[in-house]
Design a protein around this motif. Structure first.
Motif, PDB file in Angstrom:
ATOM      1  N   LYS A 121      48.828  63.051  34.741  1.00  0.00           N
ATOM      2  CA  LYS A 121      48.046  63.259  35.964  1.00  0.00           C
ATOM      3  C   LYS A 121      47.746  61.941  36.672  1.00  0.00           C
ATOM      4  O   LYS A 121      47.758  61.875  37.906  1.00  0.00           O
ATOM      5  N   HIS A 122      47.472  60.895  35.910  1.00  0.00           N
ATOM      6  CA  HIS A 122      47.076  59.626  36.521  1.00  0.00           C
ATOM      7  C   HIS A 122      48.266  58.833  37.057  1.00  0.00           C
ATOM      8  O   HIS A 122      48.194  58.255  38.147  1.00  0.00           O
ATOM      9  N   HIS A 123      49.361  58.784  36.285  1.00  0.00           N
ATOM     10  CA  HIS A 123      50.494  57.949  36.674  1.00  0.00           C
ATOM     11  C   HIS A 123      51.663  58.738  37.261  1.00  0.00           C
ATOM     12  O   HIS A 123      52.594  58.137  37.799  1.00  0.00           O
ATOM     13  N   GLY A 124      51.643  60.066  37.124  1.00  0.00           N
ATOM     14  CA  GLY A 124      52.711  60.872  37.693  1.00  0.00           C
ATOM     15  C   GLY A 124      54.043  60.738  36.984  1.00  0.00           C
ATOM     16  O   GLY A 124      55.090  61.044  37.558  1.00  0.00           O
ATOM     17  N   CYS A 125      54.021  60.282  35.734  1.00  0.00           N
ATOM     18  CA  CYS A 125      55.257  60.085  34.980  1.00  0.00           C
ATOM     19  C   CYS A 125      55.525  61.285  34.073  1.00  0.00           C
ATOM     20  O   CYS A 125      54.679  62.157  33.904  1.00  0.00           O
ATOM     21  N   ALA A 126      56.724  61.304  33.500  1.00  0.00           N
ATOM     22  CA  ALA A 126      57.048  62.311  32.488  1.00  0.00           C
ATOM     23  C   ALA A 126      56.679  61.739  31.120  1.00  0.00           C
ATOM     24  O   ALA A 126      56.803  60.534  30.881  1.00  0.00           O
ATOM     25  N   VAL A 127      56.226  62.612  30.214  1.00  0.00           N
ATOM     26  CA  VAL A 127      55.718  62.157  28.919  1.00  0.00           C
ATOM     27  C   VAL A 127      56.294  63.027  27.807  1.00  0.00           C
ATOM     28  O   VAL A 127      56.406  64.251  27.946  1.00  0.00           O
ATOM     29  N   ASP A 128      56.662  62.372  26.705  1.00  0.00           N
ATOM     30  CA  ASP A 128      57.106  63.069  25.498  1.00  0.00           C
ATOM     31  C   ASP A 128      56.185  62.663  24.359  1.00  0.00           C
ATOM     32  O   ASP A 128      55.913  61.476  24.162  1.00  0.00           O
ATOM     33  N   VAL A 129      55.690  63.651  23.603  1.00  0.00           N
ATOM     34  CA  VAL A 129      54.727  63.390  22.531  1.00  0.00           C
ATOM     35  C   VAL A 129      55.343  63.762  21.188  1.00  0.00           C
ATOM     36  O   VAL A 129      55.885  64.860  21.022  1.00  0.00           O
ATOM     37  N   ALA A 130      55.245  62.843  20.226  1.00  0.00           N
ATOM     38  CA  ALA A 130      55.704  63.100  18.856  1.00  0.00           C
ATOM     39  C   ALA A 130      54.555  62.768  17.906  1.00  0.00           C
ATOM     40  O   ALA A 130      54.144  61.606  17.803  1.00  0.00           O
ATOM     41  N   VAL A 131      54.029  63.795  17.242  1.00  0.00           N
ATOM     42  CA  VAL A 131      52.940  63.606  16.280  1.00  0.00           C
ATOM     43  C   VAL A 131      53.544  63.435  14.893  1.00  0.00           C
ATOM     44  O   VAL A 131      54.309  64.293  14.438  1.00  0.00           O
ATOM     45  N   HIS A 132      53.222  62.345  14.231  1.00  0.00           N
ATOM     46  CA  HIS A 132      53.803  62.024  12.929  1.00  0.00           C
ATOM     47  C   HIS A 132      52.778  62.160  11.812  1.00  0.00           C
ATOM     48  O   HIS A 132      51.621  61.765  11.967  1.00  0.00           O
ATOM     49  N   GLN A 133      53.234  62.690  10.691  1.00  0.00           N
ATOM     50  CA  GLN A 133      52.430  62.767   9.487  1.00  0.00           C
ATOM     51  C   GLN A 133      52.604  61.465   8.692  1.00  0.00           C
ATOM     52  O   GLN A 133      53.585  60.741   8.875  1.00  0.00           O
ATOM     53  N   ARG A 164      54.190  50.670  38.569  1.00  0.00           N
ATOM     54  CA  ARG A 164      54.021  49.227  38.428  1.00  0.00           C
ATOM     55  C   ARG A 164      52.581  48.820  38.138  1.00  0.00           C
ATOM     56  O   ARG A 164      52.323  47.672  37.784  1.00  0.00           O
ATOM     57  N   GLU A 165      51.632  49.735  38.294  1.00  0.00           N
ATOM     58  CA  GLU A 165      50.244  49.372  37.994  1.00  0.00           C
ATOM     59  C   GLU A 165      50.056  49.016  36.523  1.00  0.00           C
ATOM     60  O   GLU A 165      49.113  48.321  36.156  1.00  0.00           O
ATOM     61  N   LEU A 166      50.986  49.468  35.669  1.00  0.00           N
ATOM     62  CA  LEU A 166      50.904  49.149  34.251  1.00  0.00           C
ATOM     63  C   LEU A 166      51.607  47.833  33.908  1.00  0.00           C
ATOM     64  O   LEU A 166      51.409  47.301  32.821  1.00  0.00           O
ATOM     65  N   ASP A 167      52.418  47.328  34.813  1.00  0.00           N
ATOM     66  CA  ASP A 167      53.155  46.089  34.577  1.00  0.00           C
ATOM     67  C   ASP A 167      52.613  44.910  35.376  1.00  0.00           C
ATOM     68  O   ASP A 167      52.813  43.762  34.987  1.00  0.00           O
ATOM     69  N   ASP A 168      51.959  45.202  36.475  1.00  0.00           N
ATOM     70  CA  ASP A 168      51.492  44.148  37.354  1.00  0.00           C
ATOM     71  C   ASP A 168      50.468  43.257  36.648  1.00  0.00           C
ATOM     72  O   ASP A 168      49.581  43.746  35.946  1.00  0.00           O
ATOM     73  N   ARG A 169      50.600  41.946  36.847  1.00  0.00           N
ATOM     74  CA  ARG A 169      49.673  41.019  36.198  1.00  0.00           C
ATOM     75  C   ARG A 169      48.240  41.200  36.669  1.00  0.00           C
ATOM     76  O   ARG A 169      47.289  40.950  35.926  1.00  0.00           O
ATOM     77  N   ALA A 170      48.074  41.640  37.894  1.00  0.00           N
ATOM     78  CA  ALA A 170      46.734  41.802  38.444  1.00  0.00           C
ATOM     79  C   ALA A 170      46.044  43.063  37.946  1.00  0.00           C
ATOM     80  O   ALA A 170      44.816  43.124  37.882  1.00  0.00           O
TER      81      ALA A 170
END
Length: 208
Positions: free
Chosen positions: A36-48, A79-85
């Protein structure tokens, strides 16, 4: 480009006191907020936890695309996750949000335990932080051998302790020098001796 980054990984530790379903729900809740926040696609893997490792090591790997996904496919980069600022602030915000989600899940399940995303120093805890060994170093340790990563960690820990000790000694020496150089107040003279009164002076009994 052939060396482009197409995804980034978020790894989170899941509370062992939760059930399998509760841990899956918690990991999914974070993934939904990332989408919702970044508008990206996400894959989740839960590990035991591994059968030969720490039985408390429940965790999830969340893989996020570096581009936003819309009706017409992938678009702009997140890019908000990569930007230095903004990158450091975004990571700090997500760390805090993960603690909120995890603590809410713990409270909902009736557990008193809580997690804290802050550093040990920020929490006022005086101990060295632990470091994640990773699968390769862990496999070496399980065979009864000492991995190079463990040796490196021990060396860094010894260096930090030596620096902390040297800093404490320097601060103590500076305090002693400062106290020795401070001006001392002049000595207080003793109070004068009371002057004896002559016979018949004020306060003496009078003859009748």
């Amino acid at each position: 480009r052939k060396n482009s980054t197409v995804a980034r990984e978020v790894e989170v530790a899941l509370p062992e006191v939760l059930t399998t379903a509760q841990r899956q729900e918690l990991a999914h809740a974070l993934a939904v907020e990332l989408v919702k926040h970044h508008g990206c696609a996400v894959d989740v893997a839960v590990h035991q936890p591994g059968k030969d490792g720490d039985t408390r090591n429940h965790h999830a790997h969340i893989l996020c695309t570096t581009r936003r996904l819309g009706p017409s496919g992938f678009g702009d980069k997140t890019r908000e996750l990569d930007d230095r600022a903004t990158g450091a602030a975004e990571v700090a915000r997500w760390r805090e949000r993960w603690a909120e989600l995890a603590n809410a899940a713990l409270a909902k399940a009736g557990h008193e335990a809580r997690i804290d995303h802050r550093t040990l120093k920020a929490q006022g805890i005086d101990r060295e932080p632990t470091e994640h060994l990773g699968p390769s170093a862990t496999a070496i340790e399980r065979r009864g051998q000492t991995s190079q990563k463990t040796l490196n960690q021990a060396e860094r820990l010894a260096e930090r302790r030596a620096k902390a000790k040297a800093k404490r000694l320097a601060e103590a020496q500076a305090e002693r020098l400062s106290a020795a150089a401070a001006p001392r107040p002049p000595p207080v003279p003793p109070p004068p001796n009371p002057t004896p009164q002559a016979a018949g002076g004020p306060g003496s009994p009078q003859k009748q």
